[in-house]
Design an enzyme around this catalytic site. Structure first.
Site, PDB file in Angstrom:
ATOM      1  N   ASP A 115       0.861  -1.180   0.000  1.00 53.92           N
ATOM      2  CA  ASP A 115       0.000   0.000   0.000  1.00 53.92           C
ATOM      3  C   ASP A 115       0.891   1.222   0.000  1.00 53.92           C
ATOM      4  O   ASP A 115       1.738   1.381   0.873  1.00 53.92           O
ATOM      5  CB  ASP A 115      -0.885  -0.003   1.252  1.00 53.92           C
ATOM      6  CG  ASP A 115      -1.783   1.219   1.297  1.00 53.92           C
ATOM      7  OD1 ASP A 115      -2.680   1.309   0.447  1.00 53.92           O
ATOM      8  OD2 ASP A 115      -1.571   2.083   2.152  1.00 53.92           O
ATOM      9  N   GLU A 170      -2.059  -1.094  -5.759  1.00 55.54           N
ATOM     10  CA  GLU A 170      -3.257  -0.491  -6.296  1.00 55.54           C
ATOM     11  C   GLU A 170      -2.973   0.260  -7.594  1.00 55.54           C
ATOM     12  O   GLU A 170      -1.914   0.848  -7.740  1.00 55.54           O
ATOM     13  CB  GLU A 170      -3.778   0.540  -5.299  1.00 55.54           C
ATOM     14  CG  GLU A 170      -4.985   0.144  -4.548  1.00 55.54           C
ATOM     15  CD  GLU A 170      -5.285   1.207  -3.515  1.00 55.54           C
ATOM     16  OE1 GLU A 170      -6.424   1.656  -3.471  1.00 55.54           O
ATOM     17  OE2 GLU A 170      -4.374   1.591  -2.779  1.00 55.54           O
ATOM     18  N   CYS A 204     -13.035  -2.472  12.365  1.00 57.06           N
ATOM     19  CA  CYS A 204     -14.151  -3.127  11.691  1.00 57.06           C
ATOM     20  C   CYS A 204     -15.347  -3.210  12.633  1.00 57.06           C
ATOM     21  O   CYS A 204     -15.222  -3.682  13.757  1.00 57.06           O
ATOM     22  CB  CYS A 204     -13.741  -4.517  11.224  1.00 57.06           C
ATOM     23  SG  CYS A 204     -15.090  -5.370  10.385  1.00 57.06           S
ATOM     24  N   ASP A 248      -2.922   1.279   6.656  1.00 56.23           N
ATOM     25  CA  ASP A 248      -2.146   0.901   5.474  1.00 56.23           C
ATOM     26  C   ASP A 248      -1.876  -0.609   5.444  1.00 56.23           C
ATOM     27  O   ASP A 248      -1.875  -1.233   4.384  1.00 56.23           O
ATOM     28  CB  ASP A 248      -0.822   1.658   5.443  1.00 56.23           C
ATOM     29  CG  ASP A 248      -1.037   3.168   5.359  1.00 56.23           C
ATOM     30  OD1 ASP A 248      -2.143   3.570   4.933  1.00 56.23           O
ATOM     31  OD2 ASP A 248      -0.134   3.915   5.736  1.00 56.23           O
TER      32      ASP A 248
HETATM   33 ZN   LIG Z   1     -14.069  -7.285   9.854  1.00 49.09          ZN
END
Ligand SMILES: [Zn+2]
Length: 436
Positions: free
Chosen positions: A200, A288, A360, A370
């Site tokens: 990243d 990316e 999350c 990152d």
């Molecule tokens: Zn998750």
């Protein structure tokens, strides 16, 4: 394989005058050719090719006594300017027809002294390099700031051939860039077959990678860069306060340009070191595919500068993986590598740039932003959903076995995230206030 070798020149005062004269000749030829082409384009929608312009120029320079100065410069300077113009016109037409990627191009513009980059090119004549000197047609032997040994050795061994030498000026300093045809022995396969890393390119770190063994590699932005960026910000503020067109404005612009050039040098150096290392250590590198052209329009200085670094890093990784017998995989531009949870695959709707830790909401994973992105890129390559880029070559199966394709929370991979979180503390402290 084509490769560029660039050296900073250290010309004497007579040579410096010659350099300026050649740059002026190239500019004159461009403008002269542009006027002819514009006339013809408006009348019949076509233009003169580089060869036709060269013929017209040869006739005119003999007939017109006002152009008698032409012989002071190598004829290459004129000829190459016509070639550049021809290319610019063809690009303009392609862009107009929608056959060219990127921003729409306008009709080529006239070049003005002091407003354009001073540059010219040699393709024929005595072009050589040895020790800390380069030899160029008309200019003779010019000293360089650093040794040209890297290239001189290759020329001596017969594994390289110089195709052209472009001389240009950046922030008052002259450079020569040789386009060289290099015979490089490219290995059939990578020495560390099966290794893979997701990379990243970050804003706070130069780059963050997660490899197939779960190790996290963070390369912070170089320290001198931070210092120089501070100077850059100060200089650009000072410049914006100057009155347009004043002597002080010219001075501060020159200063600003010097600092910009320094920033570019430091960044390029750090990127070269990091990408050389990665390409040697890993067979497969995943990163990316960012819309760099779109991103550099960002107005925040640090951000804009790191955006420019993205394009350079991706290019370097492309050719360096090829040299090492590896490959570079580019994830789709729209793949949400930062917003996806590397633990459970949930995708966040929004993630602001200031959020340095990925949390999350579904599985409770908390990891460096990152690092999370790098792991997602690695997983993506393993799942085979990626788009191969032109430098990549064929997909070699084998490395997927090392990668946990389907990471479920609560299984082995959750333990892995735990270890990574331990390393993360050290990583984040390093990154505070960095400008990558
Ligand atoms: Zn998750």
């Amino acid at each position: 394989m084509r490769q560029a070798y660039r050296f900073a020149l250290n010309p004497g005062s007579a040579q410096e005058r010659m350099l300026l004269s050649h740059a002026g000749a190239a500019r004159f030829a461009w403008n002269w050719g542009l006027a002819r082409c514009k006339e013809r384009y408006e009348a019949e929608s076509s233009w003169y090719s580089a060869a036709e312009l060269h013929r017209l120029w040869n006739a005119e320079k003999k007939a017109n006594p006002a152009l008698a100065w032409w012989s002071e410069n190598s004829k290459c300077a004129y000829q190459e300017a016509f070639r550049d113009l021809d290319r610019a016109l063809r690009d303009f037409i392609k862009s107009k027809k929608g056959l060219r990627k990127g921003k729409r191009l306008g009709f080529p513009k006239a070049k003005r002294r002091g407003r354009c980059k001073d540059s010219f090119r040699f393709t024929t004549g005595a072009i050589r390099c040895a020790g800390t000197t380069v030899t160029l047609p008309r200019l003779g032997t010019v000293r360089t700031h650093e040794s040209t040994r890297r290239l001189a050795d290759r020329l001596e061994a017969g594994t390289a051939r110089i195709l052209s030498a472009t001389v240009s000026r950046t922030a008052q300093r002259w450079f020569v860039s040789f386009t060289v045809e290099v015979n490089r022995g490219v290995p059939q396969c990578h020495t560390r077959s099966g290794t893979a890393i997701g990379v990243d390119l970050g804003v706070s770190a130069l780059l963050t990678g997660t490899d197939d063994r779960g190790a996290v590699i963070t390369i912070p932005g170089p320290k001198p860069l931070r210092r120089t960026l501070r100077r850059l910000r100060r200089a650009s503020r000072a410049h914006s306060r100057r009155q347009q067109g004043s002597a002080n404005c010219r001075k501060s612009a020159a200063r600003l340009a010097r600092i910009h050039a320094r920033v570019a040098d430091i960044r390029a150096d750090a990127l070269h070191k990091a990408t050389t290392d990665l390409a040697a250590r890993y067979e497969t590198i995943v990163c990316e595919d960012l819309n760099v052209a779109g991103m550099t329009r960002n107005r925040r200085l640090a951000r804009a500068i790191s955006d420019q670094g993205f394009g350079a890093a991706r290019r370097m990784l492309g050719y360096k993986t090829t040299w090492n017998g590896g490959r570079l995989i580019l994830a789709d531009r729209w793949y949400p590598s930062s917003k996806t949870c590397s633990g459970c695959g949930a995708v966040k709707a929004k993630l602001s740039l200031s959020e340095r830790t990925y949390r999350c909401g579904t599985c409770g994973l908390a990891t460096d932003r990152d690092e999370n992105a790098a792991r997602n890129l690695l997983n993506l390559a393993a799942s085979g959903a990626e788009r191969l880029n032109a430098c990549g070559g064929t997909v070699r199966p084998g490395f997927a076995g090392h990668v946990p394709v389907n990471q479920e929370p609560g299984t082995a991979s959750a333990g892995k995230t735990g270890t990574a979180a331990g390393q993360q503390a050290a990583v984040t402290s390093k990154l505070t206030n960095a400008y990558w």
